[in-house]
Write an enzyme that holds these catalytic residues in place. Structure first.
Site, PDB file in Angstrom:
ATOM      1  N   VAL A 187       0.839  -1.198   0.000  1.00  0.00           N
ATOM      2  CA  VAL A 187       0.000   0.000   0.000  1.00  0.00           C
ATOM      3  C   VAL A 187       0.876   1.251   0.000  1.00  0.00           C
ATOM      4  O   VAL A 187       0.606   2.245  -0.671  1.00  0.00           O
ATOM      5  CB  VAL A 187      -0.948  -0.005   1.225  1.00  0.00           C
ATOM      6  N   ALA A 188       1.978   1.186   0.761  1.00  0.00           N
ATOM      7  CA  ALA A 188       2.881   2.332   0.836  1.00  0.00           C
ATOM      8  C   ALA A 188       3.565   2.597  -0.496  1.00  0.00           C
ATOM      9  O   ALA A 188       3.765   3.745  -0.897  1.00  0.00           O
ATOM     10  CB  ALA A 188       3.931   2.083   1.920  1.00  0.00           C
TER      11      ALA A 188
ATOM     12  N   ASP B  53      -0.450  18.399 -44.369  1.00  0.00           N
ATOM     13  CA  ASP B  53      -0.979  18.600 -45.709  1.00  0.00           C
ATOM     14  C   ASP B  53      -0.791  20.081 -46.062  1.00  0.00           C
ATOM     15  O   ASP B  53      -0.591  20.912 -45.174  1.00  0.00           O
ATOM     16  CB  ASP B  53      -2.466  18.235 -45.688  1.00  0.00           C
TER      17      ASP B  53
ATOM     18  N   ASP C  53      -6.908  16.225 -44.273  1.00  0.00           N
ATOM     19  CA  ASP C  53      -8.363  16.379 -44.305  1.00  0.00           C
ATOM     20  C   ASP C  53      -9.040  15.393 -45.252  1.00  0.00           C
ATOM     21  O   ASP C  53     -10.145  14.956 -45.024  1.00  0.00           O
ATOM     22  CB  ASP C  53      -8.746  17.817 -44.691  1.00  0.00           C
TER      23      ASP C  53
ATOM     24  N   GLU D  24       7.232   6.524   2.419  1.00  0.00           N
ATOM     25  CA  GLU D  24       6.377   5.634   3.218  1.00  0.00           C
ATOM     26  C   GLU D  24       7.012   4.249   3.335  1.00  0.00           C
ATOM     27  O   GLU D  24       6.974   3.610   4.404  1.00  0.00           O
ATOM     28  CB  GLU D  24       4.986   5.555   2.590  1.00  0.00           C
TER      29      GLU D  24
ATOM     30  N   ASN E  28      -2.087   8.473   0.781  1.00  0.00           N
ATOM     31  CA  ASN E  28      -1.928   8.299  -0.669  1.00  0.00           C
ATOM     32  C   ASN E  28      -3.085   8.876  -1.473  1.00  0.00           C
ATOM     33  O   ASN E  28      -2.891   9.386  -2.581  1.00  0.00           O
ATOM     34  CB  ASN E  28      -1.767   6.815  -1.010  1.00  0.00           C
TER      35      ASN E  28
ATOM     36  N   THR F  63      -4.257  13.288   1.242  1.00  0.00           N
ATOM     37  CA  THR F  63      -3.211  14.312   1.410  1.00  0.00           C
ATOM     38  C   THR F  63      -2.201  14.299   0.265  1.00  0.00           C
ATOM     39  O   THR F  63      -1.520  15.289   0.028  1.00  0.00           O
ATOM     40  CB  THR F  63      -2.486  14.140   2.762  1.00  0.00           C
TER      41      THR F  63
END
Length: 895
Positions: free
Chosen positions: A278-279, A325, A636, A705, A730, A733
């Site tokens: 998770v970190a 073009d 085009d 972290e 995560n 903040t």
């Protein structure tokens, strides 16, 4: 090839009759055999598959895996939060793609088109879809051509083939047999092609191909099989995801092994590993990328650029070559008289936009002149109005500066526009001098003559225009004068201008009577007036835009179906090439291998003329073969679609672009302007710079972290942070400031730096080094605070202080990441108001989760007193000062 066959052979081959057409019974059989006359279209996947396609990102797959593991381990809240983030990210990308498709659908042509066809000796009006090979088409001015056909009868037919060949000048068509040699589309003067338009004349043609067998159909069929090129951002985000996976896997495995060896329970070992995962995973990254790209899409929409797929926005910033073009992108796609060379030797230039009546005349010294003060100049302009079948219809309620509607040939409309810019009343001239007889233009004669009655008197005037070499032979001129005129015409043609000579003479009533009764008129003994030179002029802003692109290290290459001289002239005016540089044609590139062509492009060839659709594709493939080359291709017409499909970024035109081209493109420029492409590139660079800012920020924060959690394991301390606390940091903040960095104001030199090196990727070695150093400093400072708090306060307080300090440290670090080169004090602390705002909101939220009962319950925190917060604040400022010192030393000591 039907253009190489005589008319009789074509009729025999297709088993038809030029005078009666097909029978209804035969046409029905052929419709069953060949199918409806419709272009093949790529089958669209169900909408639900578009949604699931958003989950193919590698980071998203990692997050989904983390969700499942968290749920299995009973961390339901963690699992739900991660799942919500994944869903948010996918929904943003899905909505953007669906909205872009809806916008494109609104641009498509919806009406059913009809054609006049000879069936069972009767002329019938049939839908395009019912046309079959062997049908005899009745061609009229203004009609859109329903299928590829061989011309069998022509009365001054002129066709606009620009959507297929890229040539802006209308092409004359006739039934003449052509040489038995391969010819490019633009030179097949006895053929007409599906979806091109008849500007003038009438005639007949036999349909030789319908649906997917037409030239348009072949291009559409190719697009169905073309491989989709992944954008650099998609590739690089996958690379970042894989890199993070390896790092996470290695660290989590080591930690799990250490815990296992220390005989920690299996569930606890897994929980610690999950905390580390998770970190390390920046859960908010995919969502922040999608949101920032979506905001970029909105900004681009305000700048007349429609984005179909989110990652395409950033890819623009990496473009090193724009292959554009000519017609309608660099030029106005509106033929204008730009020069007039009078018989007296006087020369004039005319400036104006489109067919708008506002314009200015200049003499050779570039001084503004009043055209009607010069009798010879007025005479040539007036004669150009009389020898003319076009008309300009001014819109009564529109913008006074908007172009009038054109009825007829665009070159004739250019003559009318020039006269109107001089101050002549073109409608009044035609009313006061009504036409009584005409000898029409044909490709054989290369001239037209008109007899008019002068102001309702018995006087009559013959006004003529045509090819200079034809007109001079009809005029009372000496051999020397003829040579001088033709030399002038040849010089102008070599510069890329299309030239018409204009002459007149008074004629007697007897000649008029003979012309009307016997349909014969002498066009000799004319008085020569001069040459008018026409060109599809540059857009006013193009020169500046190409110069800005060059300053940004972006090279412009022009690929057009127009003639070599015309292409070179426009390229010289625009600053795409210099006089000494080489240009290549279709025949030239046909003799080269892809490797040889790439070599020539690498050596500086910037102009390609008379290029077919497959030739343009070959050029783009050659450019792509060059090392680390990112190319944007604009166009085009249907002729541009194959090249757009294989380019890193395909850019279609919104106004003049065909449905096929808009469908295959990544971006659609709604004002058909090269300058808008350069603006889009600038926006792409700004977006990428901001992507780097928040990716650096998020990953360096996540590394901090990892350092905190890993240090706790290595030193045998209690967990410094819980998984739910890491998730909060995560997603909240970290997430809000990351979004604010995504809209950071551009640095002053964003378009003065060369395009980024794709080979380096988003996160190259130096960037990883700086992120690791910054993350380690933040992590070490936070862990030191944890150890200090653990020795002086309770474990819950120490954990809460670590939680709060990490959140505040990362908020401060967001300001560090606004620039890797400039000090925050140079940039200005308050210049990104969104970052200031999100920092304040994040601080308030962090206080709530530590100082309220609800926050204490959900996040397992303890209330902190003033002294605790003072320590937290001091530690949070440490990384700020370290990074500021690093910026000062970067170009002196550090690399």
């Amino acid at each position: 090839m039907f253009y190489q066959l005589p008319i009789e052979s074509v009729i025999k081959e297709l088993k038809t009759d030029a005078t009666t057409g097909l029978t209804h019974n035969e046409a029905s059989k052929r419709l069953s055999k060949y199918g409806p006359n419709l272009l093949p279209t790529k089958k669209k996947p169900p909408v639900i598959l578009k949604f699931f396609a958003q989950f193919k990102n590698f980071l998203i797959i990692i997050l989904l895996a983390a969700t499942v593991i968290s749920f299995i381990l009973g961390e339901t809240l963690d699992a739900l939060v991660i799942a919500a983030i994944v869903l948010l990210n996918s929904t943003i990308g899905f909505i953007q793609e669906v909205q872009a498709e809806k916008t494109l659908e609104s641009l498509k042509q919806k009406e059913i088109l009809y054609a006049l066809v000879l069936r069972d000796e009767r002329i019938e009006k049939l839908p395009f879809a019912q046309i079959v090979p062997g049908d005899v088409l009745i061609l009229e001015e203004g009609a859109k051509i329903p299928a590829d056909a061989r011309v069998i009868e022509s009365f001054s037919i002129r066709v606009d083939e620009s959507i297929l060949t890229g040539e802006s000048i209308p092409v004359s068509k006739n039934p003449k047999d052509l040489p038995q040699i391969p010819l490019p589309l633009a030179d097949r003067t006895n053929m007409i092609y599906k979806d091109t338009q008849i500007l003038a004349g009438r005639g007949k043609a036999i349909v030789v191909s319908t649906g997917k067998e037409t030239e348009m159909g072949k291009i559409a069929l190719f697009l169905e099989t073309a491989e989709v090129t992944k954008t650099p951002l998609t590739v690089e985000l996958d690379k970042v995801g894989k890199t993070l996976t390896y790092i996470i896997g290695a660290i989590a495995s080591v930690i799990f092994l250490l815990n296992y060896l220390q005989q920690l329970p299996l569930v606890d070992s897994l929980l610690v590993s999950i905390s580390l995962s998770v970190a390390a995973i920046p859960e908010g990254l995919p969502a922040v990328v999608s949101i920032v790209l979506s905001l970029g899409v909105k900004r681009l929409a305000q700048k007349k650029t429609l984005v179909k797929k989110l990652p395409s926005v950033e890819t623009l910033g990496a473009v090193k070559i724009i292959a554009t073009d000519k017609t309608g992108t660099l030029t106005q796609n509106k033929i204008n008289v730009v020069k007039i060379s009078l018989f007296s030797g006087q020369k004039f230039a005319i400036e104006g936009e489109g067919y708008n009546f506002d314009g200015v005349f200049f003499d050779e010294k570039k001084k503004v002149v009043f055209p009607l003060a010069n009798p010879l100049l007025e005479s040539i302009l007036r004669t150009g109005v009389l020898a003319n079948n076009a008309s300009l219809r001014v819109r009564p309620l529109g913008n006074s500066r908007s172009d009038p509607d054109i009825i007829g040939d665009t070159t004739e409309a250019a003559l009318l526009t020039a006269a109107a810019r001089a101050g002549l009343n073109i409608d009044q001239i035609k009313i006061s001098q009504p036409r009584v007889y005409e000898v029409p233009f044909s490709s054989e004669r290369k001239m037209m003559s008109v007899v008019t009655c002068v102001d309702q008197t018995k006087d009559h005037l013959l006004s003529a225009k045509g090819a200079p070499e034809v007109i001079v032979e009809k005029c009372n001129l000496t051999l020397k004068q003829k040579k001088e005129i033709l030399d002038t015409a040849q010089k102008l043609a070599a510069e890329g201008y299309r030239n018409l000579a204009i002459a007149y003479r008074k004629i007697s009533q007897t000649e008029v009577k003979t012309a009307i009764e016997k349909d014969t008129l002498s066009e000799d003994n004319l008085t020569y007036l001069g040459i008018v030179s026409m060109q599809d002029p540059l857009r006013p802003e193009v020169i500046e835009a190409i110069s800005a692109a060059k300053l940004a290290g972006i090279r412009t290459i022009m690929i057009t179906g127009d003639h070599k001289e015309t292409a070179e002239n426009i390229a010289l005016q625009a600053g795409i090439m210099k006089n000494s540089e080489q240009s290549l044609t279709e025949n030239d590139i046909a003799q080269l291998s892809q490797k040889e062509l790439a070599y020539k492009i690498n050596k500086g060839v910037n102009v390609f003329a008379r290029i077919s659709p497959m030739g343009k594709l070959k050029i783009v493939e050659a450019i792509k073969s060059l090392p680390e080359m990112q190319i944007a291709v604009s166009g085009d017409g249907v002729n541009d679609a194959p090249a757009l499909s294989v380019a890193h970024i395909g850019i279609a035109m919104g106004k003049t672009g065909t449905d096929i081209t808009r469908e295959i493109a990544d971006l659609v420029i709604t004002d058909d302007n090269y300058a808008t492409i350069v603006d889009a590139v600038r926006e792409g660079r700004v977006i990428f710079a901001n992507l780097i800012k928040f990716i650096r920020y998020l990953i360096s924060c996540n590394l901090s972290e990892v350092v905190v959690v890993a240090a706790g394991v290595f030193f045998g301390t209690p967990l410094p942070l819980l998984p739910i606390q890491l998730l909060w940091i995560n997603l909240v903040t970290d997430g809000l400031p990351a979004l604010a960095l995504g809209v950071d104001p551009p640095e002053f030199d964003v378009m003065k730096r060369p395009p980024r090196d794709i080979a380096e990727g988003i996160l190259h070695k130096k960037r990883w080094a700086y992120m690791t150093i910054e993350g380690s400093i933040m992590g070490a400072a936070i862990f030191a605070l944890f150890i200090f708090a653990l020795n002086n306060f309770s474990y819950p307080v120490a954990q809460t202080m670590t939680f709060a300090a990490l959140a505040l440290t990362q908020l401060v670090h967001a300001f560090n990441n606004r620039s890797s080169r400039k000090s925050l004090f140079t940039l200005g602390l308050l210049t990104n108001k969104y970052l200031v705002g999100t920092a304040i909101i994040s601080i308030i939220l962090q206080i709530l989760v530590t100082q309220t009962n609800w926050g204490n319950l959900v996040f397992k925190t303890q209330r902190l007193d003033f002294n605790h917060w003072l320590l937290v604040g001091l530690v949070a400022l440490i990384p700020f000062f370290v990074v500021e010192v690093k910026k000062q030393l970067r170009f002196r000591i550090l690399p």
